[in-house]
Design a protein around this motif. Structure first.
Motif, PDB file in Angstrom:
ATOM      1  N   ILE A 133       0.883  -1.171   0.000  1.00 49.94           N
ATOM      2  CA  ILE A 133       0.000   0.000   0.000  1.00 49.94           C
ATOM      3  C   ILE A 133       0.917   1.218   0.000  1.00 49.94           C
ATOM      4  O   ILE A 133       1.659   1.446   0.955  1.00 49.94           O
ATOM      5  CB  ILE A 133      -0.926   0.023   1.226  1.00 49.94           C
ATOM      6  CG1 ILE A 133      -1.616  -1.336   1.418  1.00 49.94           C
ATOM      7  CG2 ILE A 133      -1.942   1.148   1.089  1.00 49.94           C
ATOM      8  CD1 ILE A 133      -2.480  -1.779   0.252  1.00 49.94           C
ATOM      9  N   MET A 134       0.895   1.965  -1.103  1.00 50.49           N
ATOM     10  CA  MET A 134       1.905   2.991  -1.353  1.00 50.49           C
ATOM     11  C   MET A 134       1.284   4.377  -1.454  1.00 50.49           C
ATOM     12  O   MET A 134       0.221   4.545  -2.064  1.00 50.49           O
ATOM     13  CB  MET A 134       2.642   2.662  -2.662  1.00 50.49           C
ATOM     14  CG  MET A 134       3.748   3.622  -3.040  1.00 50.49           C
ATOM     15  SD  MET A 134       4.319   3.327  -4.728  1.00 50.49           S
ATOM     16  CE  MET A 134       2.880   3.839  -5.684  1.00 50.49           C
ATOM     17  N   GLN A 135       1.957   5.345  -0.886  1.00 48.55           N
ATOM     18  CA  GLN A 135       1.601   6.758  -1.074  1.00 48.55           C
ATOM     19  C   GLN A 135       2.155   7.179  -2.423  1.00 48.55           C
ATOM     20  O   GLN A 135       3.366   7.131  -2.644  1.00 48.55           O
ATOM     21  CB  GLN A 135       2.216   7.606   0.027  1.00 48.55           C
ATOM     22  CG  GLN A 135       1.751   9.048   0.030  1.00 48.55           C
ATOM     23  CD  GLN A 135       0.454   9.211   0.804  1.00 48.55           C
ATOM     24  OE1 GLN A 135       0.366   8.799   1.945  1.00 48.55           O
ATOM     25  NE2 GLN A 135      -0.549   9.818   0.171  1.00 48.55           N
ATOM     26  N   MET A 136       1.301   7.579  -3.339  1.00 46.81           N
ATOM     27  CA  MET A 136       1.746   7.859  -4.696  1.00 46.81           C
ATOM     28  C   MET A 136       2.481   9.187  -4.787  1.00 46.81           C
ATOM     29  O   MET A 136       2.155  10.151  -4.088  1.00 46.81           O
ATOM     30  CB  MET A 136       0.552   7.854  -5.657  1.00 46.81           C
ATOM     31  CG  MET A 136      -0.124   6.500  -5.773  1.00 46.81           C
ATOM     32  SD  MET A 136      -1.540   6.526  -6.901  1.00 46.81           S
ATOM     33  CE  MET A 136      -0.714   6.732  -8.480  1.00 46.81           C
ATOM     34  N   GLU A 137       3.499   9.212  -5.656  1.00 43.07           N
ATOM     35  CA  GLU A 137       4.211  10.429  -6.013  1.00 43.07           C
ATOM     36  C   GLU A 137       4.448  10.403  -7.510  1.00 43.07           C
ATOM     37  O   GLU A 137       3.977   9.508  -8.207  1.00 43.07           O
ATOM     38  CB  GLU A 137       5.520  10.532  -5.222  1.00 43.07           C
ATOM     39  CG  GLU A 137       6.461   9.370  -5.423  1.00 43.07           C
ATOM     40  CD  GLU A 137       7.743   9.499  -4.597  1.00 43.07           C
ATOM     41  OE1 GLU A 137       7.689  10.092  -3.507  1.00 43.07           O
ATOM     42  OE2 GLU A 137       8.787   8.991  -5.064  1.00 43.07           O
ATOM     43  N   ALA A 138       5.178  11.365  -8.036  1.00 45.98           N
ATOM     44  CA  ALA A 138       5.302  11.517  -9.484  1.00 45.98           C
ATOM     45  C   ALA A 138       6.034  10.351 -10.148  1.00 45.98           C
ATOM     46  O   ALA A 138       5.763  10.012 -11.296  1.00 45.98           O
ATOM     47  CB  ALA A 138       6.010  12.825  -9.811  1.00 45.98           C
ATOM     48  N   GLY A 139       6.968   9.689  -9.461  1.00 49.36           N
ATOM     49  CA  GLY A 139       7.717   8.585 -10.048  1.00 49.36           C
ATOM     50  C   GLY A 139       6.879   7.335 -10.205  1.00 49.36           C
ATOM     51  O   GLY A 139       5.801   7.191  -9.592  1.00 49.36           O
ATOM     52  N   LEU A 140       7.354   6.372 -11.002  1.00 57.08           N
ATOM     53  CA  LEU A 140       6.646   5.117 -11.248  1.00 57.08           C
ATOM     54  C   LEU A 140       6.835   4.167 -10.070  1.00 57.08           C
ATOM     55  O   LEU A 140       7.913   3.587  -9.895  1.00 57.08           O
ATOM     56  CB  LEU A 140       7.153   4.469 -12.534  1.00 57.08           C
ATOM     57  CG  LEU A 140       6.524   3.115 -12.886  1.00 57.08           C
ATOM     58  CD1 LEU A 140       5.022   3.261 -13.143  1.00 57.08           C
ATOM     59  CD2 LEU A 140       7.214   2.488 -14.089  1.00 57.08           C
ATOM     60  N   ASP A 141       5.810   4.044  -9.230  1.00 57.11           N
ATOM     61  CA  ASP A 141       5.826   3.129  -8.084  1.00 57.11           C
ATOM     62  C   ASP A 141       6.996   3.407  -7.133  1.00 57.11           C
ATOM     63  O   ASP A 141       7.573   2.483  -6.559  1.00 57.11           O
ATOM     64  CB  ASP A 141       5.867   1.667  -8.560  1.00 57.11           C
ATOM     65  CG  ASP A 141       4.680   1.300  -9.425  1.00 57.11           C
ATOM     66  OD1 ASP A 141       3.598   1.865  -9.212  1.00 57.11           O
ATOM     67  OD2 ASP A 141       4.839   0.455 -10.332  1.00 57.11           O
ATOM     68  N   THR A 142       7.339   4.668  -6.965  1.00 61.08           N
ATOM     69  CA  THR A 142       8.493   5.033  -6.148  1.00 61.08           C
ATOM     70  C   THR A 142       8.124   5.599  -4.785  1.00 61.08           C
ATOM     71  O   THR A 142       9.005   5.872  -3.970  1.00 61.08           O
ATOM     72  CB  THR A 142       9.352   6.083  -6.880  1.00 61.08           C
ATOM     73  OG1 THR A 142       8.534   7.237  -7.162  1.00 61.08           O
ATOM     74  CG2 THR A 142       9.915   5.539  -8.175  1.00 61.08           C
ATOM     75  N   GLY A 143       6.831   5.777  -4.509  1.00 59.51           N
ATOM     76  CA  GLY A 143       6.408   6.449  -3.286  1.00 59.51           C
ATOM     77  C   GLY A 143       6.647   5.628  -2.036  1.00 59.51           C
ATOM     78  O   GLY A 143       6.892   4.415  -2.088  1.00 59.51           O
ATOM     79  N   PRO A 144       6.578   6.277  -0.869  1.00 56.70           N
ATOM     80  CA  PRO A 144       6.768   5.570   0.396  1.00 56.70           C
ATOM     81  C   PRO A 144       5.661   4.546   0.643  1.00 56.70           C
ATOM     82  O   PRO A 144       4.520   4.733   0.225  1.00 56.70           O
ATOM     83  CB  PRO A 144       6.733   6.689   1.444  1.00 56.70           C
ATOM     84  CG  PRO A 144       6.013   7.805   0.781  1.00 56.70           C
ATOM     85  CD  PRO A 144       6.319   7.712  -0.682  1.00 56.70           C
ATOM     86  N   VAL A 145       6.020   3.462   1.304  1.00 58.14           N
ATOM     87  CA  VAL A 145       5.098   2.360   1.550  1.00 58.14           C
ATOM     88  C   VAL A 145       4.431   2.541   2.909  1.00 58.14           C
ATOM     89  O   VAL A 145       5.102   2.717   3.933  1.00 58.14           O
ATOM     90  CB  VAL A 145       5.845   1.010   1.480  1.00 58.14           C
ATOM     91  CG1 VAL A 145       4.912  -0.139   1.865  1.00 58.14           C
ATOM     92  CG2 VAL A 145       6.403   0.795   0.066  1.00 58.14           C
ATOM     93  N   LEU A 146       3.106   2.480   2.918  1.00 54.76           N
ATOM     94  CA  LEU A 146       2.331   2.625   4.149  1.00 54.76           C
ATOM     95  C   LEU A 146       2.148   1.295   4.863  1.00 54.76           C
ATOM     96  O   LEU A 146       2.059   1.244   6.088  1.00 54.76           O
ATOM     97  CB  LEU A 146       0.957   3.228   3.841  1.00 54.76           C
ATOM     98  CG  LEU A 146       0.935   4.544   3.069  1.00 54.76           C
ATOM     99  CD1 LEU A 146      -0.504   4.982   2.811  1.00 54.76           C
ATOM    100  CD2 LEU A 146       1.702   5.626   3.828  1.00 54.76           C
ATOM    101  N   ALA A 147       2.054   0.206   4.086  1.00 50.31           N
ATOM    102  CA  ALA A 147       1.866  -1.124   4.657  1.00 50.31           C
ATOM    103  C   ALA A 147       2.173  -2.154   3.584  1.00 50.31           C
ATOM    104  O   ALA A 147       2.127  -1.852   2.383  1.00 50.31           O
ATOM    105  CB  ALA A 147       0.439  -1.306   5.167  1.00 50.31           C
ATOM    106  N   GLU A 148       2.458  -3.378   4.012  1.00 57.13           N
ATOM    107  CA  GLU A 148       2.628  -4.483   3.072  1.00 57.13           C
ATOM    108  C   GLU A 148       2.138  -5.765   3.718  1.00 57.13           C
ATOM    109  O   GLU A 148       2.029  -5.867   4.941  1.00 57.13           O
ATOM    110  CB  GLU A 148       4.090  -4.634   2.628  1.00 57.13           C
ATOM    111  CG  GLU A 148       5.033  -5.092   3.712  1.00 57.13           C
ATOM    112  CD  GLU A 148       6.440  -5.377   3.179  1.00 57.13           C
ATOM    113  OE1 GLU A 148       6.806  -4.866   2.110  1.00 57.13           O
ATOM    114  OE2 GLU A 148       7.161  -6.132   3.869  1.00 57.13           O
ATOM    115  N   ALA A 149       1.809  -6.727   2.873  1.00 56.20           N
ATOM    116  CA  ALA A 149       1.414  -8.060   3.336  1.00 56.20           C
ATOM    117  C   ALA A 149       2.046  -9.075   2.399  1.00 56.20           C
ATOM    118  O   ALA A 149       2.078  -8.867   1.178  1.00 56.20           O
ATOM    119  CB  ALA A 149      -0.104  -8.199   3.346  1.00 56.20           C
TER     120      ALA A 149
END
Length: 317
Positions: A133-149
């Motif tokens: 679960i990622m916070q989106m930013e301008a880069g391709l899938d580069t944003g900070p991660v909020l959670a993972e499973a």
């Protein structure tokens, strides 16, 4: 929360339904415009659009999302949930929601950024994958991660079976992440760019098997290409599509790569560069997908027949 949802394929549907069950208000759904599909090439609604119609949610289908800023500001969303939408969101859109734009991505970022994380994980031989679960930013899938499973990749998984498991996992993880976000209990974790790799989009050109490759490589590729574009080979001048394969058999054989060494109800065993593959479901050109036993009732591959570009049928076929 007051949410905007943006998604297109079936992968995004479990998350949309989970958000509704959890009591979130979906102000509107963005999805790709209807596209031609099927043999008749008739316009077809995306799975997300069909789901939104069922629940009476407003549907928006712009060719470009740039230009939607005014209406999105009026929506005043707490967050915009983006799952395989198919359009890049410009910074002017990313900045609108109070909690930003939140993406459900089918890999453990930074591994497998890009369009095809599920098949690429299988093809590479990964033993584990998951959702981020990622916070989106301008880069391709580069944003900070909020959670993972995380979940294991089984030796029998195809891209389809793994897709279905990850879609459900993504929905569950998204709901729990939003609950924590509402309470201020989420700390975004920056990605380590040194571990990033790119999952390029699949192409039809990848479907043809090279039987000189090791059986382990072909086994992973065949599973990665199901349900699209599906692994294929040539046999007696026509195309065979190979849908499913038995557990990997690394034992060697005497035949040249591509040689059929056994054909019975258990499958069609083919010599690879190192080891053998046992094909259990396949499809003749213009035919239906059949289990190996049913395929053998209508087709008579001979021991010694060759599959692939150098295909040569045995004289006694």
């Amino acid at each position: 929360m007051n949410l905007i949802f943006a998604g297109t394929p079936i992968f995004a549907v479990p998350a949309l339904e989970a958000l509704l069950r959890a009591g979130h208000h979906i102000r509107a759904v963005y999805t790709q415009p209807d596209r031609p599909a099927g043999r008749g090439r008739k316009l077809a609604a995306s799975p997300v659009k069909q789901c939104a119609q069922t629940h009476g949610i407003e549907i928006r289908q712009p060719e470009k999302i740039s230009g939607e800023e005014k209406i999105l500001h009026a929506d005043a969303p707490d967050a915009m949930i983006v799952i395989a939408y198919g359009l890049l969101l410009p910074p002017s859109i990313l900045a609108i929601p109070r909690h930003g734009c939140i993406n459900v991505h089918a890999s453990l970022l930074p591994r497998w950024r890009g369009a095809a994380p599920i098949p690429r994980a299988i093809e590479a031989g990964d033993t584990e994958t998951g959702v981020s679960i990622m916070q989106m930013e301008a880069g391709l899938d580069t944003g900070p991660v909020l959670a993972e499973a995380r979940i294991p990749i089984h030796a029998t998984d195809t891209a389809q079976t793994l897709h279905d498991r990850l879609a459900q996992l993504g929905a569950e993880t998204l709901i729990s992440t939003l609950d924590q976000l509402a309470r201020g209990g989420v700390t975004p974790q920056p990605q380590d760019n040194a571990g990033a790799c790119y999952a390029k989009k699949l192409s039809k050109e990848e479907s043809h098997l090279d039987w000189t490759q090791p059986a382990a490589v072909l086994h992973r590729k065949l599973r990665a290409l199901n349900p699209w574009p599906v692994a294929s080979t040539h046999w007696r001048g026509k195309t065979l599509r190979l849908w499913e394969v038995a557990p990997l058999d690394t034992r060697g054989g005497a035949g040249a790569p591509g040689t059929i060494v056994q054909a019975d109800a258990a499958g069609i065993r083919v010599q690879a560069g190192n080891g053998m593959l046992t094909i259990t479901r396949l499809q003749a050109e213009g035919g239906k997908i059949l289990a190996a036993a049913d395929f053998l009732n209508g087709h008579k591959p001979a021991i010694g027949d060759r599959l692939g570009d150098a295909a040569q049928s045995s004289p006694n076929r």
